[in-house]
Design a protein around this motif. Structure first.
Motif, mmCIF file in Angstrom:
data_model
loop_
_atom_site.group_PDB
_atom_site.id
_atom_site.type_symbol
_atom_site.label_atom_id
_atom_site.label_comp_id
_atom_site.label_asym_id
_atom_site.label_seq_id
_atom_site.Cartn_x
_atom_site.Cartn_y
_atom_site.Cartn_z
ATOM 1 N N ALA A 57 -7.973 -33.151 3.940
ATOM 2 C CA ALA A 57 -8.704 -32.216 4.978
ATOM 3 C C ALA A 57 -7.625 -31.070 5.309
ATOM 4 O O ALA A 57 -7.370 -30.184 5.401
ATOM 5 C CB ALA A 57 -9.423 -32.232 5.711
ATOM 6 N N GLU A 58 -6.178 -31.519 4.942
ATOM 7 C CA GLU A 58 -5.225 -30.885 5.360
ATOM 8 C C GLU A 58 -4.455 -29.701 4.689
ATOM 9 O O GLU A 58 -4.427 -29.689 4.834
ATOM 10 C CB GLU A 58 -3.636 -32.222 6.288
ATOM 11 N N PHE A 59 -5.259 -31.213 2.748
ATOM 12 C CA PHE A 59 -4.370 -29.724 1.689
ATOM 13 C C PHE A 59 -5.419 -28.841 1.317
ATOM 14 O O PHE A 59 -5.098 -27.624 1.165
ATOM 15 C CB PHE A 59 -4.666 -31.045 0.290
ATOM 16 N N ALA A 60 -6.372 -28.754 1.801
ATOM 17 C CA ALA A 60 -8.254 -27.512 2.095
ATOM 18 C C ALA A 60 -6.963 -26.327 3.189
ATOM 19 O O ALA A 60 -7.716 -25.966 2.806
ATOM 20 C CB ALA A 60 -9.467 -28.386 2.453
ATOM 21 N N GLU A 61 -6.467 -26.640 4.196
ATOM 22 C CA GLU A 61 -6.261 -26.293 5.284
ATOM 23 C C GLU A 61 -4.786 -25.315 4.705
ATOM 24 O O GLU A 61 -4.351 -24.521 5.185
ATOM 25 C CB GLU A 61 -6.094 -26.995 6.749
ATOM 26 N N LEU A 62 -4.215 -25.778 3.475
ATOM 27 C CA LEU A 62 -3.284 -24.986 3.198
ATOM 28 C C LEU A 62 -3.107 -23.462 3.007
ATOM 29 O O LEU A 62 -4.241 -23.339 2.380
ATOM 30 C CB LEU A 62 -2.346 -25.795 1.940
#
Length: 67
Positions: A57-62
């Motif tokens: 999820a954090e990666f998707a927000e990059l």
């Protein structure tokens, strides 16, 4: 997780759409590095280590740089 501009650029170039896919692509790229390409090897290792600490999820927000 803070990535600098150089790290984000590398990630943008090898991004396959998923965090684990990106780690895989970076590992694959490392196989083709020449022995004197230590800076790129170190940069990619640092990115891989940071990616291991991220959730999907954090990666998707990059956001990747456009320049």
């Amino acid at each position: 997780m803070n990535f600098d501009h150089e790290e984000l650029t590398l990630m943008m170039l090898y991004n396959s759409g998923t965090r684990l896919g990106l780690v895989h692509e970076l590992r694959l790229m490392q196989c083709y590095l020449m022995p004197d390409e230590t800076a790129l090897r170190e940069l990619s290792e640092g990115v891989i280590e940071k990616l291991k600490l991220l959730t999907d999820a954090e990666f998707a927000e990059l956001e990747f740089p456009l320049d």
